[in-house]
Design an enzyme around this catalytic site. Structure first.
Site, PDB file in Angstrom:
ATOM      1  N   GLU A 172      -2.724  13.721  -0.898  1.00 48.67           N
ATOM      2  CA  GLU A 172      -2.920  12.793  -1.871  1.00 48.67           C
ATOM      3  C   GLU A 172      -3.286  13.511  -3.257  1.00 48.67           C
ATOM      4  O   GLU A 172      -4.398  13.322  -3.449  1.00 48.67           O
ATOM      5  CB  GLU A 172      -3.729  11.715  -1.396  1.00 48.67           C
ATOM      6  CG  GLU A 172      -3.575  11.204  -0.040  1.00 48.67           C
ATOM      7  CD  GLU A 172      -4.387  10.311   0.756  1.00 48.67           C
ATOM      8  OE1 GLU A 172      -5.654  10.509   0.232  1.00 48.67           O
ATOM      9  OE2 GLU A 172      -4.184  10.160   1.884  1.00 48.67           O
TER      10      GLU A 172
ATOM     11  N   TYR B 255       3.882   6.509  11.100  1.00 39.79           N
ATOM     12  CA  TYR B 255       2.679   7.085  10.400  1.00 39.79           C
ATOM     13  C   TYR B 255       1.689   6.070  10.523  1.00 39.79           C
ATOM     14  O   TYR B 255       1.768   4.632  10.327  1.00 39.79           O
ATOM     15  CB  TYR B 255       2.887   7.260   8.866  1.00 39.79           C
ATOM     16  CG  TYR B 255       1.733   7.447   8.161  1.00 39.79           C
ATOM     17  CD1 TYR B 255       1.120   8.798   8.142  1.00 39.79           C
ATOM     18  CD2 TYR B 255       1.135   6.575   7.187  1.00 39.79           C
ATOM     19  CE1 TYR B 255      -0.151   9.194   7.665  1.00 39.79           C
ATOM     20  CE2 TYR B 255      -0.140   6.637   6.638  1.00 39.79           C
ATOM     21  CZ  TYR B 255      -0.791   7.987   6.786  1.00 39.79           C
ATOM     22  OH  TYR B 255      -1.916   8.194   6.031  1.00 39.79           O
TER      23      TYR B 255
ATOM     24  N   TYR C  75     -14.053  -6.688 -43.696  1.00 40.26           N
ATOM     25  CA  TYR C  75     -13.150  -6.966 -42.783  1.00 40.26           C
ATOM     26  C   TYR C  75     -13.749  -7.619 -41.433  1.00 40.26           C
ATOM     27  O   TYR C  75     -13.049  -8.240 -40.690  1.00 40.26           O
ATOM     28  CB  TYR C  75     -12.724  -5.510 -42.403  1.00 40.26           C
ATOM     29  CG  TYR C  75     -11.897  -4.717 -43.334  1.00 40.26           C
ATOM     30  CD1 TYR C  75     -11.546  -5.396 -44.791  1.00 40.26           C
ATOM     31  CD2 TYR C  75     -11.407  -3.501 -43.192  1.00 40.26           C
ATOM     32  CE1 TYR C  75     -11.045  -4.788 -45.428  1.00 40.26           C
ATOM     33  CE2 TYR C  75     -10.891  -2.882 -44.040  1.00 40.26           C
ATOM     34  CZ  TYR C  75     -10.377  -3.494 -45.146  1.00 40.26           C
ATOM     35  OH  TYR C  75      -9.577  -2.908 -45.958  1.00 40.26           O
TER      36      TYR C  75
ATOM     37  N   PHE D 147       0.504   1.527  -2.296  1.00 38.54           N
ATOM     38  CA  PHE D 147      -0.951   1.662  -2.591  1.00 38.54           C
ATOM     39  C   PHE D 147      -1.404   2.273  -4.020  1.00 38.54           C
ATOM     40  O   PHE D 147      -2.587   2.322  -4.218  1.00 38.54           O
ATOM     41  CB  PHE D 147      -1.592   2.373  -1.199  1.00 38.54           C
ATOM     42  CG  PHE D 147      -0.822   3.882  -0.981  1.00 38.54           C
ATOM     43  CD1 PHE D 147      -0.932   4.982  -2.029  1.00 38.54           C
ATOM     44  CD2 PHE D 147      -0.054   4.120  -0.001  1.00 38.54           C
ATOM     45  CE1 PHE D 147      -0.352   5.923  -1.735  1.00 38.54           C
ATOM     46  CE2 PHE D 147       0.678   5.182   0.096  1.00 38.54           C
ATOM     47  CZ  PHE D 147       0.417   6.200  -0.792  1.00 38.54           C
TER      48      PHE D 147
ATOM     49  N   ASN E 284      -5.606  -0.264   3.485  1.00 37.29           N
ATOM     50  CA  ASN E 284      -4.613   0.505   2.762  1.00 37.29           C
ATOM     51  C   ASN E 284      -4.206  -0.496   1.876  1.00 37.29           C
ATOM     52  O   ASN E 284      -3.327  -1.633   2.462  1.00 37.29           O
ATOM     53  CB  ASN E 284      -3.491   1.084   3.608  1.00 37.29           C
ATOM     54  CG  ASN E 284      -2.885   2.112   2.886  1.00 37.29           C
ATOM     55  OD1 ASN E 284      -2.973   2.188   1.842  1.00 37.29           O
ATOM     56  ND2 ASN E 284      -2.097   3.084   3.480  1.00 37.29           N
TER      57      ASN E 284
ATOM     58  N   HIS F 135     -13.634   5.882   7.534  1.00 39.20           N
ATOM     59  CA  HIS F 135     -13.216   5.722   6.214  1.00 39.20           C
ATOM     60  C   HIS F 135     -14.500   4.798   5.481  1.00 39.20           C
ATOM     61  O   HIS F 135     -14.334   4.607   4.322  1.00 39.20           O
ATOM     62  CB  HIS F 135     -12.061   4.970   6.332  1.00 39.20           C
ATOM     63  CG  HIS F 135     -10.751   5.942   6.229  1.00 39.20           C
ATOM     64  ND1 HIS F 135     -10.582   6.884   7.480  1.00 39.20           N
ATOM     65  CD2 HIS F 135      -9.683   6.085   5.460  1.00 39.20           C
ATOM     66  CE1 HIS F 135      -9.484   7.578   7.219  1.00 39.20           C
ATOM     67  NE2 HIS F 135      -8.954   7.264   6.076  1.00 39.20           N
TER      68      HIS F 135
ATOM     69  N   ARG G 108     -13.087 -11.225 -42.341  1.00 41.59           N
ATOM     70  CA  ARG G 108     -11.678 -11.437 -42.641  1.00 41.59           C
ATOM     71  C   ARG G 108     -10.904 -11.045 -41.651  1.00 41.59           C
ATOM     72  O   ARG G 108      -9.577 -11.722 -41.615  1.00 41.59           O
ATOM     73  CB  ARG G 108     -11.391 -10.694 -44.132  1.00 41.59           C
ATOM     74  CG  ARG G 108     -10.202 -11.119 -44.596  1.00 41.59           C
ATOM     75  CD  ARG G 108      -9.953 -10.195 -46.055  1.00 41.59           C
ATOM     76  NE  ARG G 108     -10.688  -9.112 -46.522  1.00 41.59           N
ATOM     77  CZ  ARG G 108     -10.394  -8.155 -47.200  1.00 41.59           C
ATOM     78  NH1 ARG G 108      -8.979  -7.942 -47.174  1.00 41.59           N
ATOM     79  NH2 ARG G 108     -11.277  -7.354 -47.517  1.00 41.59           N
TER      80      ARG G 108
END
Length: 498
Positions: free
Chosen positions: A408, A49, A276, A323, A191, A79, A279
């Site tokens: 994906e 791959y 608060y 990934f 990646n 990409h 405190r």
């Protein structure tokens, strides 16, 4: 010297802030072995791959041997589809370091020259121009890492000083040659989780300083409001046993130790308990401290991880899903809660100080109220920033969207989760700046009594950039000046941790 797989957060922070990154020499042997193992599998004709196949949904498409180099180039170019403002240069330094450390572990099948090219960019401070948006945090931070990787091959753009130059020109100015990619090397570069991890780490470093600053501001507000230090008694917190709460209470006790203001009202004060926001500081900030500590553990692991795909383990090539940045997304979402809550309780302390009924101080911390509005709108600004942080604190990790034609089909959204932390940290720095200004003003109504040494030192820092408020003037420059000190960690360094 940082050994791959053994980086610690202080060392990574030093690299992010401009320090060098050097690796022990023994990294080359494991990287060379990994590259050789991959080359042998490719030579055997096996379908691997991203090495001799397409990517994502196109993984079943086989690529001829004479097109493998072009496959990697096409990957980087296609990409590089990011958008938005460019990532800050310190974050880019950290991304380069994390990517080099990951590839140097010898499970990615790249040649040593790839690691060396990343280290050379870092050493020369040639920092790729990376658009901030475009990653969903699974299949790695593909788009931003593609923009980074383009510079290695002489394309894209990079910061050289304050200028953004074409990648080829940036390399030439630094005396660096473009990298010629081998099989899988483009995929290994883009990646991984290095962008989301670097963004989360940079936010963590800021959050740690902001938490310490919040304790100093909170202690100053306690004295300005003539509050009690009894809620910080160690015995209270030991009975609960929460570690962050115990540490925060100890820090607050140390900050308030020796205050003349506290001693002046130890006896005869009609108030039994403080609100608060004064405190419960150990309970709130302590829980935030515990969240940040957990996030630090997760992110340190991720900074040392190998997160590309496929991985070369011995003689095998294994496809998996390292990934997927779910750990980073969860850590970022937890940090968002801490940043939001530190701001929320700080804003409540500001409101307390400006309310004469609660604080016993002049309304809005200014004499001649009515003619002067004092801190009235500064509190409104803090409220606006607090509201924005509440909205930003919504979890991102649960907002998965499928990508790549449903190949994906579940993603982490870690990059967006980490990116939004930077806006939240900026907002929190603004809120704390208003509190520091307000608390410094409040202390002065108790003069000649002095507060504790660290609080007086913080008061001096504030007054070094912003004068006391005697009559109305433009407040924005004062907030900006104190915020600059907050962001440089000047107040955080006054806090002593046990």
């Amino acid at each position: 010297m940082i050994a791959p797989g053994q980086a610690r957060l202080p060392a990574l922070r030093a690299v992010m802030e401009g320090g060098p990154l050097a690796l022990p020499e023994d990294w080359r042997a494991v990287v060379e072995a990994s590259a050789a193992a991959l080359a042998a599998r490719v030579a055997g004709g096996e379908a691997l791959y991203g090495v001799n196949t397409g990517f994502g949904k196109l993984a079943s498409t086989r690529i001829p041997g004479d097109q493998l180099a072009q496959l990697q180039l096409n990957l980087l170019r296609s990409h590089a589809a990011g958008t938005g403002p460019l990532l800050p240069r310190p974050v880019v330094r950290l991304i380069l370091a994390l990517k080099a450390l990951s590839l140097a572990r010898g499970a990615s099948g790249v040649r040593p020259v790839v690691v060396e090219a990343l280290l050379a960019l870092l050493a020369a401070d040639v920092l790729p121009a990376i658009p901030a948006r475009g990653s969903v945090g699974a299949s790695g931070d593909l788009a931003p890492l593609a923009h980074l990787s383009l510079v290695l091959i002489g394309e894209g753009e990079a910061f050289v000083g304050d200028a953004v130059l074409p990648g080829a020109e940036a390399l030439a100015r630094a005396g660096l040659a473009p990298l010629a990619l081998g099989p899988k090397e483009g995929l290994a570069l883009l990646n991984g989780t290095q962008v989301s991890t670097a963004l989360a780490l940079a936010a963590l470093f800021a959050a740690e300083d902001l938490l310490a600053t919040s304790l100093l501001a909170g202690a100053m507000s306690v004295d300005a409001a003539r509050g009690s230090d009894t809620p910080f008694d160690a015995r209270i917190h030991e009975l609960r046993g929460q570690p962050g709460q115990i540490r925060v209470a100890a820090a607050l006790r140390a900050l308030l130790a020796g205050s003349q203001i506290r001693e002046s009202h130890r006896e005869g004060d009609p108030r039994v308990q403080d609100p608060y926001s004064l405190r419960c500081q150990p309970q709130v900030a302590g829980a935030c401290l515990d969240l940040l500590a957990h996030a630090a553990t997760v992110l340190e692991r991720e900074a040392n991880a190998v997160t590309d795909n496929p991985l070369v383990v011995g003689a095998e090539v294994l496809s998996g899903g390292n990934f997927h940045a779910e750990p980073v997304a969860f850590a970022a979402d937890a940090m968002a809660l801490a940043l939001a809550e530190l701001g929320a309780i700080s804003e409540r302390r500001i409101a307390l100080l400006t309310d004469p009924v609660l604080s016993g101080l002049p309304a809005f911390l200014v004499r001649e109220g009515g003619l002067n509005s004092g801190f009235m709108i500064a509190q409104v600004t803090a409220a606006a920033l607090t509201a924005e942080n509440r909205a930003l604190a919504a979890p991102r990790s649960v907002d998965s969207l499928p990508t790549s034609a449903n190949q994906e089909d579940h993603v982490s959204m870690a990059t967006g989760a980490a990116l939004r932390l930077h806006d939240m940290a900026d907002n929190l720095a603004g809120i704390l700046s208003v509190e520091l200004l307000a608390a410094a003003q409040g202390l002065e109504f108790h003069r000649p009594l002095q507060s504790a040494p660290a609080i007086e030192a913080a008061h001096g820092l504030v007054r070094g950039v912003a004068a006391a408020w005697e009559a109305d003037r433009v407040m924005a420059p004062d907030i900006a000046a104190v915020k600059a000190l907050v962001e440089r960690g000047r107040f955080a360094r006054l806090v002593e941790w046990s």
